[in-house]
Write a protein that holds these residues in place. Structure first.
Motif, short mmCIF file in Angstrom:
data_model
loop_
_atom_site.label_atom_id
_atom_site.label_comp_id
_atom_site.label_asym_id
_atom_site.label_seq_id
_atom_site.Cartn_x
_atom_site.Cartn_y
_atom_site.Cartn_z
N VAL A 166 -4.08 -8.65 15.74
CA VAL A 166 -2.90 -8.03 15.13
C VAL A 166 -3.39 -6.93 14.19
CG1 VAL A 166 -0.77 -8.49 13.86
CG2 VAL A 166 -1.84 -10.32 15.18
N TRP A 167 -2.68 -5.78 14.17
CA TRP A 167 -3.09 -4.66 13.32
C TRP A 167 -2.76 -4.94 11.85
CZ3 TRP A 167 -0.77 0.20 16.25
CH2 TRP A 167 -1.38 0.30 17.50
N PRO A 196 -3.63 0.80 9.94
CA PRO A 196 -2.82 0.91 8.71
C PRO A 196 -1.71 -0.15 8.62
CG PRO A 196 -2.19 2.60 10.30
CD PRO A 196 -3.36 1.89 10.89
N ASP A 197 -1.39 -0.52 7.39
CA ASP A 197 -0.28 -1.45 7.14
C ASP A 197 1.06 -0.71 7.13
OD1 ASP A 197 -1.36 -3.95 7.01
OD2 ASP A 197 -1.63 -3.96 4.83
N PRO A 202 2.53 -6.81 5.28
CA PRO A 202 3.78 -6.03 5.19
C PRO A 202 4.97 -6.84 5.69
CG PRO A 202 2.07 -4.71 6.21
CD PRO A 202 1.53 -6.10 6.09
N LYS A 233 10.23 -3.17 4.12
CA LYS A 233 11.36 -2.35 4.57
C LYS A 233 12.52 -3.28 4.90
CE LYS A 233 9.92 0.38 7.93
NZ LYS A 233 9.79 1.30 9.05
N ASN A 250 4.92 7.75 8.64
CA ASN A 250 6.06 8.19 9.45
C ASN A 250 6.87 9.29 8.79
OD1 ASN A 250 7.55 6.71 7.60
ND2 ASN A 250 7.57 4.91 8.91
N ALA A 292 4.86 -4.75 20.97
CA ALA A 292 3.40 -4.76 21.15
C ALA A 292 2.88 -6.20 21.09
CB ALA A 292 2.73 -3.92 20.07
N LEU A 293 3.34 -6.97 20.12
CA LEU A 293 2.85 -8.35 19.99
C LEU A 293 3.35 -9.24 21.12
CD1 LEU A 293 2.89 -9.00 16.12
CD2 LEU A 293 1.00 -8.27 17.58
N ILE A 343 4.55 -9.64 8.75
CA ILE A 343 3.99 -9.41 10.10
C ILE A 343 3.25 -10.68 10.55
CG2 ILE A 343 2.38 -8.00 11.45
CD1 ILE A 343 5.06 -6.57 10.65
N SER A 367 3.78 1.70 20.89
CA SER A 367 5.02 0.96 20.61
C SER A 367 5.09 0.49 19.17
CB SER A 367 5.10 -0.25 21.53
OG SER A 367 4.12 -1.18 21.14
N GLY A 420 5.71 3.78 17.35
CA GLY A 420 5.22 2.91 16.29
C GLY A 420 4.34 3.65 15.32
N ASN A 435 14.43 -1.83 11.77
CA ASN A 435 13.56 -1.91 12.96
C ASN A 435 14.29 -2.66 14.08
OD1 ASN A 435 11.87 -1.14 10.83
ND2 ASN A 435 10.08 -2.04 11.81
N ARG A 490 8.89 -6.72 7.31
CA ARG A 490 9.84 -5.89 8.05
C ARG A 490 11.07 -6.73 8.40
NH1 ARG A 490 6.61 -2.77 6.61
NH2 ARG A 490 5.48 -1.17 7.76
P1 GDP Z 1 6.56 0.75 10.98
O1 GDP Z 1 7.66 -0.25 10.72
O2 GDP Z 1 7.05 2.16 10.96
O3 GDP Z 1 5.37 0.54 10.08
O4 GDP Z 1 6.08 0.58 12.50
P2 GDP Z 1 5.39 -0.53 13.44
O5 GDP Z 1 6.43 -1.41 14.04
O6 GDP Z 1 4.52 0.22 14.38
O7 GDP Z 1 4.42 -1.40 12.48
C1 GDP Z 1 4.89 -2.37 11.60
C2 GDP Z 1 3.75 -3.17 11.04
O8 GDP Z 1 3.20 -4.03 12.06
C3 GDP Z 1 2.57 -2.36 10.50
O9 GDP Z 1 2.09 -2.99 9.32
C4 GDP Z 1 1.53 -2.49 11.61
O10 GDP Z 1 0.19 -2.34 11.16
C5 GDP Z 1 1.79 -3.93 12.07
N1 GDP Z 1 1.28 -4.26 13.41
C6 GDP Z 1 0.53 -5.35 13.70
N2 GDP Z 1 0.16 -5.35 14.98
C7 GDP Z 1 0.70 -4.24 15.54
C8 GDP Z 1 0.67 -3.71 16.87
O11 GDP Z 1 0.06 -4.25 17.80
N3 GDP Z 1 1.38 -2.55 17.07
C9 GDP Z 1 2.07 -1.93 16.07
N4 GDP Z 1 2.78 -0.81 16.34
N5 GDP Z 1 2.09 -2.41 14.80
C10 GDP Z 1 1.42 -3.55 14.54
#
Ligand code: GDP
Length: 318
Positions: A211-212, A278-279, A217, A284, A143, A193-194, A254, A188, A78, A175, A219
């Motif tokens: 939640v991060w 980070p966001d 964002p 995407k 990434n 992760a969620l 998200i 992850s 991730g 994704n 996805r």
């Molecule tokens: P990305 O698609 O390459 O950015 O990879 P991720 O799946 O790791 O993250 C996607 C988005 O989900 C980003 O904006 C993260 O900040 C957000 N996010 C929210 N909560 C989480 C978490 O618990 N884990 C991860 N990996 N991303 C999170």
């Protein structure tokens, strides 16, 4: 577009090597190929063959002589793992793909499918992202190492096609999620992760799930069983070095994803946002008109896919 017509399509008795068969994508491919009647599947555990070791890989190909190769092995992670470990993401992915693609050509493999990722596209690519957006702008920094390795893999496959007429094709999945994903809270992707966070929060009677990022964002998420079906479809029907996007054609924020996961898991607390994290890239979403025109569409809806994955998680990860 160059269409290679000399090769036979992939046939049921063909010896098919699935590199990375224990992972999210590789294990789904094994399930799908077995279900479709491909009876001659080749797999190797990491202890038996280290794909980063050219000697190991050469010996395997010389001995087994697979007819078809699917390169689903990769160092993945991730947003945090990707940005913390750029050396490993760049080096290990280049090593694995260089070894497998070269050995496949040298040993006479008839068809190879290389799996890339939607993160190969520029950070500010037009949305939905068409295949033609590749290399039109700067990458998302979180990434970049992984994306550069994957772009090199696409270019290597295309170079083998152009220089030697190899039938090496490349697919770019969006994704992915599903059984055998990495559910580790640090390394992850967001969906697994969620799922784990919501499960733990419910179990521990917490009021809040962290939640991060900002939740803004967007996805696109595809169940890995849909991806596996698309891969088999491309192996049987597609013979061009031009890349093909694989997705469902819809994205969500998200925040919406977190709400959906809480609903599936039945966690009734609140969401809290850790904006120090980070966001990543703002959006995407893949343009999937090419694979639709070829005749393939996804089948598994997001809620259903998350419910199935949660069931798998309960049975295998708790
Ligand atoms: P990305 O698609 O390459 O950015 O990879 P991720 O799946 O790791 O993250 C996607 C988005 O989900 C980003 O904006 C993260 O900040 C957000 N996010 C929210 N909560 C989480 C978490 O618990 N884990 C991860 N990996 N991303 C999170």
């Amino acid at each position: 577009m160059l269409i290679l017509t000399l090769s036979r399509p992939v046939e049921k008795p063909d010896k098919i090597f699935i590199a990375g068969h224990r992972g999210l994508v590789g294990s789904a491919l094994v399930r799908q190929l077995e279900q479709d009647g491909f009876a001659n599947l080749l797999t190797r555990d990491r202890a038996e063959m280290d794909l980063r070791d050219a000697g190991d890989v050469d010996r395997f190909f010389a001995q087994e002589k697979p007819a078809v190769v699917i390169l689903a092995a990769a160092k993945v992670g991730g947003i945090k793992a990707n940005s913390d470990l750029p050396v490993e993401f760049l080096l290990e992915n280049l090593q694995m793909q260089n070894n497998v693609v070269r050995a496949a050509h040298d040993s006479g493999v008839r068809k190879l499918l290389f799996l890339g990722s939607s993160c190969i596209y520029p950070k500010h690519a037009p949305q939905p992202i068409p295949e033609s957006a590749l290399l039109t702008g700067p990458l998302e920094p979180t990434n970049e190492a992984y994306a550069i390795a994957k772009i090199a893999g696409i270019k290597l496959c295309q170079a083998y096609s152009r220089e030697y007429g190899a039938n090496f094709i490349s697919a770019m999945p969006t994704n992915l999620y599903g059984p055998n994903d990495n559910f580790d809270l640090v390394s992850s992707h967001v969906l697994p992760a969620l799922l784990r966070k919501a499960h733990l929060a419910k179990q521990e009677g917490k009021r809040e799930l962290v939640v991060w990022g900002s939740g803004q964002p967007r996805r696109e998420f595809l169940h890995v069983d849909d991806l596996a079906a698309a891969c088999v479809f491309l192996l049987e029907k597609y013979d061009s070095p031009e890349i093909v996007n694989i997705g469902c054609g819809e994205d969500i924020s998200i925040r919406e994803l977190a709400e959906l996961i809480c609903d599936v898991v039945d966690f009734k607390g609140d969401l809290a946002w850790d904006t120090a994290k980070p966001d990543g890239t703002p959006r995407k979403l893949l343009d999937v008109s090419k694979i639709h025109a070829l005749g393939w569409r996804h089948r598994i809806g997001l809620r259903d896919g998350i419910a199935r994955t949660y069931q798998w998680f309960l049975e295998n990860e708790t």
